[in-house]
Motif scaffolding. Structure first.
Motif, PDB file in Angstrom:
ATOM      1  N   LEU B 362       0.814  -1.208   0.000  1.00  0.00           N
ATOM      2  CA  LEU B 362       0.000   0.000   0.000  1.00  0.00           C
ATOM      3  C   LEU B 362       0.852   1.265   0.000  1.00  0.00           C
ATOM      4  CD1 LEU B 362      -3.021   0.103  -0.033  1.00  0.00           C
ATOM      5  CD2 LEU B 362      -3.008   0.486   2.431  1.00  0.00           C
ATOM      6  N   GLY B 363       1.930   1.253   0.783  1.00  0.00           N
ATOM      7  CA  GLY B 363       2.793   2.429   0.853  1.00  0.00           C
ATOM      8  C   GLY B 363       3.390   2.778  -0.502  1.00  0.00           C
ATOM      9  N   MET B 364       3.827   1.771  -1.225  1.00  0.00           N
ATOM     10  CA  MET B 364       4.388   2.012  -2.560  1.00  0.00           C
ATOM     11  C   MET B 364       3.343   2.638  -3.479  1.00  0.00           C
ATOM     12  SD  MET B 364       5.914  -0.775  -5.307  1.00  0.00           S
ATOM     13  CE  MET B 364       4.361  -1.563  -5.760  1.00  0.00           C
ATOM     14  N   TYR B 365       2.126   2.106  -3.430  1.00  0.00           N
ATOM     15  CA  TYR B 365       1.090   2.643  -4.320  1.00  0.00           C
ATOM     16  C   TYR B 365       0.651   4.048  -3.900  1.00  0.00           C
ATOM     17  CZ  TYR B 365       0.946  -1.741  -6.798  1.00  0.00           C
ATOM     18  OH  TYR B 365       1.299  -2.818  -7.555  1.00  0.00           O
ATOM     19  N   ALA B 366       0.647   4.306  -2.591  1.00  0.00           N
ATOM     20  CA  ALA B 366       0.320   5.666  -2.141  1.00  0.00           C
ATOM     21  C   ALA B 366       1.298   6.650  -2.771  1.00  0.00           C
ATOM     22  CB  ALA B 366       0.361   5.742  -0.616  1.00  0.00           C
ATOM     23  N   GLU B 367       2.576   6.292  -2.778  1.00  0.00           N
ATOM     24  CA  GLU B 367       3.581   7.182  -3.388  1.00  0.00           C
ATOM     25  C   GLU B 367       3.391   7.276  -4.900  1.00  0.00           C
ATOM     26  OE1 GLU B 367       7.623   6.178  -2.349  1.00  0.00           O
ATOM     27  OE2 GLU B 367       7.092   6.015  -0.227  1.00  0.00           O
ATOM     28  N   GLU B 368       3.184   6.139  -5.546  1.00  0.00           N
ATOM     29  CA  GLU B 368       3.059   6.167  -7.009  1.00  0.00           C
ATOM     30  C   GLU B 368       1.806   6.927  -7.447  1.00  0.00           C
ATOM     31  OE1 GLU B 368       3.980   2.672  -9.329  1.00  0.00           O
ATOM     32  OE2 GLU B 368       5.184   1.813  -7.725  1.00  0.00           O
ATOM     33  N   LEU B 369       0.708   6.733  -6.713  1.00  0.00           N
ATOM     34  CA  LEU B 369      -0.513   7.455  -7.076  1.00  0.00           C
ATOM     35  C   LEU B 369      -0.369   8.949  -6.825  1.00  0.00           C
ATOM     36  CD1 LEU B 369      -3.671   5.462  -5.970  1.00  0.00           C
ATOM     37  CD2 LEU B 369      -2.737   5.795  -8.257  1.00  0.00           C
ATOM     38  N   THR B 370       0.304   9.303  -5.745  1.00  0.00           N
ATOM     39  CA  THR B 370       0.520  10.719  -5.453  1.00  0.00           C
ATOM     40  C   THR B 370       1.298  11.361  -6.596  1.00  0.00           C
ATOM     41  OG1 THR B 370       0.479  10.257  -3.085  1.00  0.00           O
ATOM     42  CG2 THR B 370       1.484  12.332  -3.776  1.00  0.00           C
ATOM     43  N   ALA B 371       2.308  10.644  -7.073  1.00  0.00           N
ATOM     44  CA  ALA B 371       3.080  11.163  -8.211  1.00  0.00           C
ATOM     45  C   ALA B 371       2.200  11.233  -9.464  1.00  0.00           C
ATOM     46  CB  ALA B 371       4.295  10.286  -8.463  1.00  0.00           C
ATOM     47  N   ALA B 372       1.441  10.170  -9.698  1.00  0.00           N
ATOM     48  CA  ALA B 372       0.637  10.108 -10.932  1.00  0.00           C
ATOM     49  C   ALA B 372      -0.450  11.176 -10.958  1.00  0.00           C
ATOM     50  CB  ALA B 372       0.017   8.717 -11.092  1.00  0.00           C
ATOM     51  N   ALA B 373      -0.878  11.635  -9.784  1.00  0.00           N
ATOM     52  CA  ALA B 373      -1.942  12.646  -9.725  1.00  0.00           C
ATOM     53  C   ALA B 373      -1.413  14.062  -9.936  1.00  0.00           C
ATOM     54  CB  ALA B 373      -2.678  12.555  -8.384  1.00  0.00           C
ATOM     55  N   GLN B 374      -0.087  14.242  -9.995  1.00  0.00           N
ATOM     56  CA  GLN B 374       0.477  15.576 -10.210  1.00  0.00           C
ATOM     57  C   GLN B 374       0.266  16.014 -11.656  1.00  0.00           C
ATOM     58  OE1 GLN B 374       1.514  17.237  -7.563  1.00  0.00           O
ATOM     59  NE2 GLN B 374       0.978  15.322  -6.514  1.00  0.00           N
ATOM     60  N   PRO B 375       0.059  17.320 -11.851  1.00  0.00           N
ATOM     61  CA  PRO B 375      -0.149  17.810 -13.227  1.00  0.00           C
ATOM     62  C   PRO B 375       1.042  17.526 -14.151  1.00  0.00           C
ATOM     63  CG  PRO B 375      -0.719  19.505 -11.621  1.00  0.00           C
ATOM     64  CD  PRO B 375      -0.107  18.389 -10.850  1.00  0.00           C
ATOM     65  N   ASP B 376       2.261  17.456 -13.599  1.00  0.00           N
ATOM     66  CA  ASP B 376       3.436  17.272 -14.468  1.00  0.00           C
ATOM     67  C   ASP B 376       3.940  15.831 -14.463  1.00  0.00           C
ATOM     68  OD1 ASP B 376       4.304  17.193 -11.890  1.00  0.00           O
ATOM     69  OD2 ASP B 376       6.023  18.536 -12.194  1.00  0.00           O
ATOM     70  N   TYR B 377       3.073  14.884 -14.128  1.00  0.00           N
ATOM     71  CA  TYR B 377       3.500  13.477 -14.091  1.00  0.00           C
ATOM     72  C   TYR B 377       4.001  13.028 -15.456  1.00  0.00           C
ATOM     73  CZ  TYR B 377       3.394   8.413 -13.414  1.00  0.00           C
ATOM     74  OH  TYR B 377       3.734   7.081 -13.335  1.00  0.00           O
ATOM     75  N   ARG B 378       5.143  12.334 -15.452  1.00  0.00           N
ATOM     76  CA  ARG B 378       5.647  11.762 -16.710  1.00  0.00           C
ATOM     77  C   ARG B 378       5.615  10.248 -16.606  1.00  0.00           C
ATOM     78  NH1 ARG B 378      10.766  14.751 -18.998  1.00  0.00           N
ATOM     79  NH2 ARG B 378      10.381  13.078 -20.488  1.00  0.00           N
ATOM     80  N   PRO B 379       4.767   9.603 -17.401  1.00  0.00           N
ATOM     81  CA  PRO B 379       4.664   8.138 -17.352  1.00  0.00           C
ATOM     82  C   PRO B 379       6.016   7.470 -17.571  1.00  0.00           C
ATOM     83  CG  PRO B 379       2.900   9.057 -18.698  1.00  0.00           C
ATOM     84  CD  PRO B 379       3.827  10.189 -18.370  1.00  0.00           C
ATOM     85  N   HIS B 380       6.175   6.313 -16.924  1.00  0.00           N
ATOM     86  CA  HIS B 380       7.426   5.556 -16.987  1.00  0.00           C
ATOM     87  C   HIS B 380       7.415   4.690 -18.254  1.00  0.00           C
ATOM     88  CE1 HIS B 380      10.227   2.482 -14.753  1.00  0.00           C
ATOM     89  NE2 HIS B 380      10.657   2.777 -15.939  1.00  0.00           N
TER      90      HIS B 380
END
Lengths: 384, 384
Positions: B362-380
């Motif tokens: 869960l902790g990993m996904y919390a971080e990844e989702l937080t990043a993905a929700a940013q306006p400047d997210y760059r997909p991997h």
């Protein structure tokens, strides 16, 4: 569990239902009548000669004005072990390499652009035993092991992308093992690798004895035939795993697996298909076939007597489309190659219709998950 | 889509498959032979008299040493409109109240502890029209509207918890509308409410014209019969919505819905069942029945001529267990009450077997989702 010799759900329905009922049942079960592709006669003859099932279906999309159709053919390979687990390691690997070479040649005849093999395809699924030798000897370098070199040759010879799930020996990091899928581009270059993000501790799946959860995140690979990702086996039970591959842009997510009847067969048609629906992408679920009998006995933590096999792997590989349609499954009992022609335009089209990304409230869930992951999280429970 | 008059997938299989094939097919489709419950003769007679289907199944768990079985009976009610949408509002509501009173009385005879009705059960699903009057007149206070008062009477009379999904008029916040489920305890007290977290913009589901996404988060209600939550309709397409109810402790998640054949029937058996599997809980999917014909025509954004109905609602309500088993669906064409006896011990038992929460990272996904929700997210994305 369904009996090991039961060939397939779809075949049973075809044999016994009257045509109009079959149509209604298929609309509910498969999302509609599967559109069969015609295949070259030499491919059909080769599959028959080599004793594997060959089936092919197509998923079309609506015509657009600004984008041409983006047709890609994927090939899903399911197979049993040609040699028993008691054979010498090198002979087992050699026999599997030869079998896969044969099947990939037929895939190429069928116009396949991206082929994916089953999980840990170069070995028996020996993790039930908890023994280290000889099973760890099947591990190889993802970058330049013999299996990756074989896949590079296949990729160059046939001009197709190869997804090759192996047991990886990571020499650069202290010789540790990983459950890894190597992605080889159609140019023959190793495009990269993806590792199993969730490792089971269920039934005889004692994989946590051998390797840890992957730390490579959720990479998506840009190939000449679209953006692909690999969610290995037990990762299919975790909706967040699929979601992150999708957020990184995957249009096709492969799910190479090894799973047995008693444990998971009722879940099998549900999870990868749900992921295709929830994420507006194609998913390809692949499972191995047959019973693998090990030289020494082991127990299963269920109080039953020691024994030498894991149960039977029920094949049933299938492809799901973003709009909820799916192909019939391959056989539960035979080696098989499932070819599916996908129009990748269907991903964005379905997203524009259903809008799950737009309505997904990602920011809210990022906050809620961050809270839920804290050690002192207090669930939101309303009491009278 | 399957034809409107096709009564049910499961009935078709029962009628046409030989017994041993039926057994194999059911093991794959339903996770095993459903265990039928026997019901009181007066309940069966009443259902027949009142012209609705009555079916009952049980899901057992293993015996434990420290916890007794925790048996709960849920009742899922699906129904068509007794009066057409052109009838006066008060008469339509009255007829629906009477129908539900009849059906709940039978549920009580069957020992049901928690009953749940379909989405917006006091009204036609008129959001396809985009008209405001008279449809907004069906909205009521969640706390003390006539429908909540009816549910309180039913709860007290029969000693059962009532989950009542309505169109809510929120007078305390500027008279806005919400799509809300009111949870009434068996004591008759309003335990609280849950709101639809995801609002569709698909097909004729023009609900976004009437109400916004809920802001109450993911509440779980502690009842005398276990912890329950309500994921309303389109929220079932969002795996994170189910997950958060589960992280808050839900053992049973109801999914009151209103959905039509052409759009979603192939998805229906997949999504709520996947949620039960992924979250180690029971899920209860409920859909209304029949065609609702509106007084004035409307268009569907599909270029086809204006028309007066939404298509047909295909019923097919069902219950899924955490281990992947499910009940057969209720009829696609008739009113119905599905009774299911659940041993809630199965939730923790299945979690201890499959471990999706433990392995969920869960902790990993919390971080990844937080990043993905940013306006400047760059997909991997990995490129050659």
């Amino acid at each position: 569990m369904a009996s090991p010799e039961f060939p397939s759900l779809e075949r049973s329905l075809e044999e016994h239902l009257p045509p109009d009922e079959l149509r209604n049942v298929r609309r509910i079960l498969l999302g509609g009548e599967p559109r069969k592709l015609s295949l070259p006669a030499e491919a059909l003859a080769a599959a028959s000669e080599l004793d594997f099932e060959l089936a092919a279906f197509g998923f079309e999309a609506a015509e657009e004005q600004l984008r041409p159709a983006r047709l890609v053919r994927v090939g899903l390979v399911q197979n049993r072990l040609p040699l028993p687990p008691c054979a010498p390691v090198a002979e087992q690997v050699g026999a599997l390499h030869r079998r896969i070479e044969e099947m990939v040649a037929v895939a190429a005849q069928c116009g396949v652009n991206v082929v994916c093999f089953q999980e840990a395809w170069t070995m028996p699924f020996a993790f039930c035993t908890r023994e280290k030798l000889p099973w760890t000897e099947f591990a190889e370098s993802a970058e330049d092991g013999p299996t990756t070199r074989l896949c590079q040759r296949l990729a160059r010879a046939h001009g197709l992308v190869v997804v090759s799930p192996i047991l990886e020996r990571d020499e650069a990091h202290g010789d540790v093992l990983w459950n890894t899928a190597v992605v080889v581009s159609s140019s023959g270059a190793v495009l990269g690798k993806s590792r199993k993000n969730h490792v089971p501790r269920v039934g005889d799946f004692n994989e946590a004895t051998y390797y840890m959860e992957g730390t490579l995140g959720h990479p998506v690979f840009q190939t000449p035939f679209g953006r692909i990702a690999v969610n290995i086996c037990y990762g299919r039970h975790h909706p967040l795993n699929w979601l992150l591959y999708s957020l990184n842009g995957a249009e096709i997510i492969f799910n190479p697996s090894a799973t047995v009847g008693a444990l998971s067969e009722a879940l099998w048609p549900i999870e990868a298909r749900n992921a295709a629906i929830a994420n507006h992408c194609f998913t390809c679920a692949i499972n191995r076939v047959g019973v693998e009998r090990f030289p020494r006995e082991f127990t299963s933590g269920d109080g039953k007597p020691a024994h030498r096999d894991f149960g039977y792997f029920y094949g049933s590989s299938y492809v799901s489309a973003p709009d909820g349609r799916r192909t019939p499954g391959l056989s539960r009992t035979r080696d098989g190659l499932l070819v599916a022609e996908l129009d990748l335009n269907l991903c964005r089209q379905t997203g524009d219709i259903w809008n799950f990304k737009m309505t997904g409230r990602l920011g809210m869930y990022a906050e809620e998950l961050t809270a839920a992951a804290q050690p002192d999280y207090r669930p939101h429970i309303v009491k009278e």
